[in-house]
Design an enzyme around this catalytic site. Structure first.
Site, short mmCIF file in Angstrom:
data_model
loop_
_atom_site.label_atom_id
_atom_site.label_comp_id
_atom_site.label_asym_id
_atom_site.label_seq_id
_atom_site.Cartn_x
_atom_site.Cartn_y
_atom_site.Cartn_z
N ARG A 53 -14.18 -7.56 -7.68
CA ARG A 53 -13.42 -6.32 -7.56
C ARG A 53 -13.79 -5.36 -6.63
O ARG A 53 -12.88 -4.76 -6.02
CB ARG A 53 -13.66 -5.67 -9.08
CG ARG A 53 -12.92 -4.17 -9.06
CD ARG A 53 -12.71 -3.66 -10.44
NE ARG A 53 -14.06 -3.80 -11.40
CZ ARG A 53 -15.13 -3.30 -11.35
NH1 ARG A 53 -15.54 -2.31 -10.57
NH2 ARG A 53 -16.02 -3.38 -12.36
N ASP A 177 5.09 5.44 4.48
CA ASP A 177 5.50 4.00 3.73
C ASP A 177 6.24 3.16 4.88
O ASP A 177 7.31 3.60 4.98
CB ASP A 177 6.34 4.38 2.38
CG ASP A 177 6.40 3.35 1.63
OD1 ASP A 177 6.34 2.12 2.11
OD2 ASP A 177 6.47 3.21 0.38
N LYS A 202 6.92 -7.05 -0.05
CA LYS A 202 8.40 -7.21 0.63
C LYS A 202 8.07 -8.17 1.88
O LYS A 202 7.80 -9.13 1.97
CB LYS A 202 8.94 -5.80 1.10
CG LYS A 202 8.52 -5.07 -0.27
CD LYS A 202 9.69 -5.51 -1.38
CE LYS A 202 9.81 -4.84 -2.48
NZ LYS A 202 8.76 -4.24 -3.30
O1 P1T Z 1 6.98 -3.03 -6.09
P1 P1T Z 1 5.70 -2.60 -5.54
O2 P1T Z 1 4.86 -3.74 -4.90
O3 P1T Z 1 4.83 -1.79 -6.51
O4 P1T Z 1 5.95 -1.59 -4.32
C1 P1T Z 1 6.57 -0.12 -4.66
C2 P1T Z 1 7.25 0.35 -3.44
C3 P1T Z 1 6.86 0.98 -2.34
N1 P1T Z 1 7.26 1.49 -1.64
C4 P1T Z 1 8.71 1.14 -1.11
C5 P1T Z 1 9.24 1.58 0.17
C6 P1T Z 1 9.19 0.10 -1.99
O5 P1T Z 1 10.61 -0.25 -1.51
C7 P1T Z 1 8.55 -0.07 -3.27
C8 P1T Z 1 9.29 -1.16 -4.19
N2 P1T Z 1 10.64 -1.28 -3.97
C9 P1T Z 1 11.51 -2.42 -4.64
C10 P1T Z 1 11.06 -3.06 -5.48
C11 P1T Z 1 12.94 -2.28 -4.16
O6 P1T Z 1 13.66 -2.97 -4.62
O7 P1T Z 1 13.41 -1.34 -3.59
#
Ligand code: P1T
Length: 385
Positions: A53, A177, A202
């Protein structure tokens, strides 16, 4: 490798940063260190790893690789993009104020308003495409400017350099972001941002088989606090997930170039289609911040948002008619996805906020994958006819 890394091209860093053949076996690919604990020669005497962790060798390699790609010193990995966002917000104290761009991922808005606002964090949502809008809401208690660029789902562009300067003059931090752009299209830390956050779910992983997140920063104090939160809260990615993201990263540069090329030509195609009211793509000259996109980004990315003539009925029809574009949330994978922000990714935004922003019922978002562009075009053509 990471110390030399700044001089190398991103294509090289994606494959090598933080990685060298395993000294014990010569294995060229990074081992997946599944061990939860590590032998100590005596209490507190160890080779850098105690408990997974706190730190894990596979995770450590991933953190170094993403940090190098972003041109930063410290990468701190989390079990999702939302956990990475939450860790950054967790560095704030009650009474602190955050300015966030009006168009952000619905889950980020939900974290701010439903989790952190009740804990005393104050939030202002503004259209950050204009500097004066940000300046107008800043207060002595403002600690963070939170930006997505391109934004999700309206693909607005925000000037990182200008906001980095503004944050710097107020002694506060700019967080970008960079999930949509990736370091292949823009490197916010080099433009003046203090931290970059990613949903590695992503493009960085790129194969839609991992949920993960990352923060990269050069700010020692921030990194120390984030590492504390990483260990104390424990929202860490598994070694296997870290390995998968590392594997995905190796092809990030080629993938991003192809995503961008196909998205650009599909955006041009959609823009001329009579059933499409408007296309939002940073690479189109009709995009309101196209000049900024050309200045700030080296690729225009793989995301297209468009508004269909015919509202909800048209959106429903198209989303249930495509075969290659799968109707699903998320983005950035090798496969093409299509979604309806108003009822899917941005349903957590209040209806008035969606209306105010222009997230209409006829708006659809496409994540253009790596299938042949001609096949993707034919798929859209059939669904729109
Ligand atoms: O899904 P996660 O890994 O927790 O990420 C959140 C997140 C943060 N920042 C951006 C710009 C994002 O697009 C996302 C998650 N977005 C999607 C699931 C979507 O379909 O837009």
């Amino acid at each position: 490798m990471t110390t030399m890394s700044r001089d190398l091209h991103l294509d090289t860093l994606a494959i090598h940063a933080g990685q060298a053949p395993d000294p014990q076996t010569g294995a060229v690919m990074q081992p997946i260190h599944l061990s939860s604990t590590f032998a100590q020669q005596g209490p507190g005497v160890h080779r850098g790893f105690e408990y997974s962790r706190t730190d894990n060798p596979t995770r450590h390699t991933l953190e170094q690789c993403v940090a190098a790609l972003e041109g930063g010193q410290q990468g701190i990995a989390f079990s999702s993009g939302s956990a990475a966002t939450s860790a950054l917000l967790g560095t704030l104290a009650p009474g602190d104020h955050v300015v966030v761009s009006d168009d952000v991922y619905g889950g980020t808005y939900r974290l701010l308003t439903k989790v952190y606002a009740p804990l005393g964090i104050e939030v202002s949502r503004v259209d950050m495409t204009e500097l004066r809008n940000v300046e107008a809401v800043m207060r002595p208690s403002t600690k963070l400017l939170w930006v997505e660029t391109p934004t999700n789902p309206l693909l607005k562009l925000i000037d990182i350099k200008t906001l980095g300067w503004l944050a710097g003059t107020h002694g506060i931090r700019l967080v970008v972001d960079n999930t949509f752009a990736t370091p292949m299209a823009q490197r916010p830390l080099l433009l003046g941002a203090h931290a970059v956050v990613h949903s590695t779910t992503k493009y960085l992983n790129g194969h839609s088989d991992v949920v993960g997140g990352m923060v990269v920063t050069d700010d020692e104090d921030l990194a120390k606090r984030l590492r504390f939160i990483q260990n104390a809260v424990g929202a860490v990615p598994s070694p296997f997930d870290c390995y998968l993201v590392l594997r995905g990263l190796k092809t990030l540069p080629v993938r991003m170039r192809q995503h961008s090329q196909s998205a650009h030509s599909l955006a041009i195609y959609l823009d001329a289609h009579p059933r499409v009211h408007r296309v939002i793509y940073p690479g189109l000259p009709t995009h309101p911040q196209h000049a900024l996109a050309a200045r700030q980004m080296t690729l225009f990315g793989g995301m297209i948002t468009c508004e269909l003539n015919g509202g909800l009925a048209a959106a429903r029809h198209v989303l249930s008619s495509t075969h290659l574009f799968t109707c699903a949330e998320s983005l950035g994978g090798v496969e093409s996805l299509i979604e309806h922000p108003a009822s899917m990714t941005h349903a957590s935004l209040p209806a008035e906020a969606r209306a105010e922003l222009g997230i209409t019922d006829g708006l659809i978002r496409l994540s253009v994958g790596l299938e042949a562009e001609e096949d993707l075009r034919a798929d859209l053509q059939a669904a729109l006819s």
